[in-house]
Design an enzyme around this catalytic site. Sequence first.
Site: not given
Ligand code: GLN
Length: 200
Positions: A46-48, A78, A135-136, A171, A173
Amino acid sequence: MRIGVLALQGAFAAHRDLLSTIEVESREVRLPGDLDEIDGLILPGGESTTMSNLLRSTSLLDPLSLFLSDGRPVMGTCAGMILLSHRILDGRSDQIALDALDVTVRRNGYGRQVDSFETDITIDDWDETFHAVFIRAPIIESAGSDVRVLAEHDGRPVLVRQDSVLAASFHPELTADGRIHSYFAGMVRDAKITPRNSKR
Ligand code: GLN
Protein backbone atom coordinates in the site's frame (compact mmCIF):
# COMPACT_ATOMS: atom_id res chain seq x y z
CA MET A 1 -4.35 -21.15 13.69
CA ARG A 2 -5.47 -17.73 12.54
CA ILE A 3 -3.47 -15.17 10.57
CA GLY A 4 -4.24 -11.47 10.91
CA VAL A 5 -3.93 -9.01 8.05
CA LEU A 6 -3.33 -5.37 8.94
CA ALA A 7 -6.35 -3.71 7.36
CA LEU A 8 -5.70 0.01 7.76
CA GLN A 9 -4.96 0.66 4.10
CA GLY A 10 -3.67 -1.08 0.98
CA ALA A 11 -3.90 -4.59 -0.45
CA PHE A 12 -5.23 -6.43 2.62
CA ALA A 13 -8.29 -8.00 0.96
CA ALA A 14 -6.17 -9.83 -1.63
CA HIS A 15 -4.08 -11.39 1.17
CA ARG A 16 -7.23 -12.68 2.87
CA ASP A 17 -8.53 -14.07 -0.43
CA LEU A 18 -5.29 -15.95 -1.03
CA LEU A 19 -5.22 -17.27 2.55
CA SER A 20 -8.73 -18.61 2.07
CA THR A 21 -7.69 -20.44 -1.12
CA ILE A 22 -5.03 -22.28 0.90
CA GLU A 23 -7.58 -22.87 3.67
CA VAL A 24 -5.95 -20.70 6.31
CA GLU A 25 -8.27 -18.77 8.59
CA SER A 26 -7.68 -15.03 8.66
CA ARG A 27 -9.05 -11.87 10.20
CA GLU A 28 -8.60 -8.16 9.71
CA VAL A 29 -6.51 -6.27 12.24
CA ARG A 30 -7.61 -2.68 12.81
CA LEU A 31 -7.54 -2.24 16.59
CA PRO A 32 -5.03 -3.20 19.30
CA GLY A 33 -7.30 -5.96 20.68
CA ASP A 34 -7.31 -7.70 17.28
CA LEU A 35 -3.67 -8.68 17.83
CA ASP A 36 -4.74 -10.93 20.72
CA GLU A 37 -6.85 -13.01 18.35
CA ILE A 38 -4.13 -14.02 15.91
CA ASP A 39 -1.07 -16.27 15.69
CA GLY A 40 0.73 -14.41 12.90
CA LEU A 41 0.34 -11.14 11.05
CA ILE A 42 0.65 -9.89 7.47
CA LEU A 43 1.53 -6.25 6.79
CA PRO A 44 0.29 -5.69 3.23
CA GLY A 45 1.45 -3.44 0.42
CA GLY A 46 0.00 0.00 0.00
CA GLU A 47 1.52 3.27 1.07
CA SER A 48 3.97 3.03 3.94
CA THR A 49 3.69 6.71 4.92
CA THR A 50 -0.10 6.51 5.14
CA MET A 51 0.12 3.25 7.08
CA SER A 52 2.57 4.91 9.47
CA ASN A 53 0.08 7.70 10.17
CA LEU A 54 -2.75 5.23 10.66
CA LEU A 55 -0.68 3.03 13.00
CA ARG A 56 -0.25 6.08 15.21
CA SER A 57 -3.84 7.31 15.06
CA THR A 58 -5.31 3.86 15.81
CA SER A 59 -2.92 3.31 18.76
CA LEU A 60 -1.72 0.12 17.09
CA LEU A 61 1.94 1.11 17.05
CA ASP A 62 2.90 0.06 20.60
CA PRO A 63 0.97 -3.25 20.64
CA LEU A 64 2.34 -4.06 17.19
CA SER A 65 5.90 -3.38 18.39
CA LEU A 66 5.27 -5.72 21.32
CA PHE A 67 3.86 -8.37 18.99
CA LEU A 68 7.09 -8.18 17.00
CA SER A 69 9.45 -8.11 19.97
CA ASP A 70 7.68 -11.22 21.30
CA GLY A 71 8.97 -12.93 18.15
CA ARG A 72 5.51 -13.66 16.81
CA PRO A 73 5.57 -14.36 13.06
CA VAL A 74 5.03 -11.55 10.63
CA MET A 75 5.16 -11.21 6.85
CA GLY A 76 5.55 -7.82 5.20
CA THR A 77 4.99 -7.27 1.50
CA CYS A 78 6.14 -4.14 -0.32
CA ALA A 79 4.99 -1.23 1.90
CA GLY A 80 4.71 -3.83 4.70
CA MET A 81 8.37 -4.68 4.23
CA ILE A 82 9.26 -0.97 4.41
CA LEU A 83 7.45 -0.76 7.76
CA LEU A 84 9.38 -3.74 9.15
CA SER A 85 12.80 -2.51 8.08
CA HIS A 86 15.64 -1.10 10.14
CA ARG A 87 16.28 1.92 7.93
CA ILE A 88 14.32 3.66 5.16
CA LEU A 89 15.97 5.71 2.42
CA ASP A 90 13.93 8.23 0.41
CA GLY A 91 11.19 7.99 3.02
CA ARG A 92 9.43 10.71 4.92
CA SER A 93 11.25 11.75 8.07
CA ASP A 94 8.30 10.86 10.33
CA GLN A 95 7.55 7.46 8.82
CA ILE A 96 7.82 4.38 10.97
CA ALA A 97 10.63 1.82 10.73
CA LEU A 98 9.65 -0.94 13.15
CA ASP A 99 13.18 -2.36 13.03
CA ALA A 100 12.08 -6.00 13.05
CA LEU A 101 14.14 -6.85 9.97
CA ASP A 102 17.79 -5.86 9.63
CA VAL A 103 17.58 -4.34 6.16
CA THR A 104 17.98 -0.90 4.66
CA VAL A 105 15.34 -0.27 2.01
CA ARG A 106 14.94 2.48 -0.56
CA ARG A 107 11.32 3.46 -1.16
CA ASN A 108 10.25 3.33 -4.79
CA GLY A 109 13.75 2.05 -5.52
CA TYR A 110 12.61 0.29 -8.71
CA GLY A 111 11.10 3.52 -10.06
CA ARG A 112 7.70 5.13 -10.21
CA GLN A 113 4.30 3.51 -10.84
CA VAL A 114 4.94 3.46 -14.57
CA ASP A 115 8.00 1.32 -13.90
CA SER A 116 6.07 -1.42 -12.13
CA PHE A 117 6.90 -4.79 -13.62
CA GLU A 118 6.42 -8.55 -13.35
CA THR A 119 9.08 -11.21 -13.54
CA ASP A 120 9.67 -14.85 -12.64
CA ILE A 121 12.01 -15.36 -9.70
CA THR A 122 13.68 -18.43 -8.29
CA ILE A 123 13.03 -18.99 -4.59
CA ASP A 124 15.56 -20.88 -2.50
CA ASP A 125 15.38 -24.56 -3.48
CA TRP A 126 11.76 -24.47 -4.72
CA ASP A 127 11.24 -26.45 -7.90
CA GLU A 128 9.18 -23.94 -9.86
CA THR A 129 9.74 -20.21 -10.32
CA PHE A 130 7.36 -17.69 -8.75
CA HIS A 131 5.69 -14.97 -10.79
CA ALA A 132 6.48 -11.79 -8.87
CA VAL A 133 4.55 -8.53 -9.31
CA PHE A 134 6.50 -5.40 -8.38
CA ILE A 135 4.54 -2.16 -7.88
CA ARG A 136 6.50 0.98 -6.94
CA ALA A 137 8.57 -1.53 -5.05
CA PRO A 138 11.25 -0.83 -2.46
CA ILE A 139 14.79 -1.99 -3.15
CA ILE A 140 16.67 -3.79 -0.39
CA GLU A 141 19.93 -1.85 -0.44
CA SER A 142 21.63 -3.88 2.25
CA ALA A 143 20.87 -6.70 4.66
CA GLY A 144 22.49 -7.76 7.92
CA SER A 145 24.20 -11.11 8.35
CA ASP A 146 21.17 -12.61 10.16
CA VAL A 147 18.98 -12.02 7.14
CA ARG A 148 18.58 -15.01 4.84
CA VAL A 149 18.05 -14.17 1.19
CA LEU A 150 15.44 -16.53 -0.26
CA ALA A 151 15.18 -14.90 -3.69
CA GLU A 152 16.94 -12.23 -5.72
CA HIS A 153 16.13 -10.16 -8.76
CA ASP A 154 18.89 -8.36 -10.68
CA GLY A 155 21.36 -9.23 -7.93
CA ARG A 156 19.23 -7.69 -5.16
CA PRO A 157 17.32 -9.56 -2.45
CA VAL A 158 13.54 -9.53 -3.03
CA LEU A 159 12.40 -12.22 -0.56
CA VAL A 160 14.15 -12.43 2.80
CA ARG A 161 13.72 -14.05 6.17
CA GLN A 162 15.10 -13.24 9.60
CA ASP A 163 13.84 -15.62 12.27
CA SER A 164 10.08 -15.07 12.51
CA VAL A 165 10.02 -12.24 9.96
CA LEU A 166 9.42 -12.85 6.26
CA ALA A 167 9.43 -9.99 3.78
CA ALA A 168 8.97 -9.54 0.04
CA SER A 169 9.51 -6.41 -2.01
CA PHE A 170 6.85 -7.68 -4.44
CA HIS A 171 3.16 -8.66 -4.07
CA PRO A 172 2.72 -12.44 -3.62
CA GLU A 173 -1.00 -11.89 -2.94
CA LEU A 174 -1.63 -10.64 -6.48
CA THR A 175 -1.16 -14.01 -8.17
CA ALA A 176 -3.04 -17.25 -7.65
CA ASP A 177 0.17 -18.90 -6.42
CA GLY A 178 -0.23 -19.56 -2.70
CA ARG A 179 3.24 -20.98 -2.04
CA ILE A 180 4.67 -17.95 -0.21
CA HIS A 181 1.56 -17.68 1.96
CA SER A 182 1.78 -21.43 2.66
CA TYR A 183 5.43 -21.00 3.63
CA PHE A 184 4.45 -18.20 6.02
CA ALA A 185 1.57 -20.28 7.41
CA GLY A 186 4.19 -22.97 8.12
CA MET A 187 6.25 -20.43 10.09
CA VAL A 188 3.14 -19.49 12.09
CA ARG A 189 2.30 -23.15 12.74
CA ASP A 190 5.86 -23.87 13.95
CA ALA A 191 5.83 -20.84 16.25
CA LYS A 192 2.52 -21.96 17.72
CA ILE A 193 3.95 -25.38 18.56
CA THR A 194 7.09 -23.94 20.18
CA PRO A 195 6.25 -20.42 21.38
CA ARG A 196 9.33 -18.36 22.11
CA ASN A 197 7.62 -16.36 24.74
CA SER A 198 6.39 -18.06 27.91
CA LYS A 199 3.50 -15.58 28.16
CA ARG A 200 1.81 -17.33 25.24
N1 GLN B 1 5.89 2.84 -2.72
C1 GLN B 1 5.04 2.40 -1.66
C2 GLN B 1 5.51 2.95 -0.32
O1 GLN B 1 6.47 3.62 -0.25
C3 GLN B 1 5.00 0.90 -1.59
C4 GLN B 1 4.31 0.35 -2.81
C5 GLN B 1 3.54 -0.91 -2.59
O2 GLN B 1 3.31 -1.35 -1.46
N2 GLN B 1 3.08 -1.48 -3.65
O3 GLN B 1 4.90 2.73 0.67
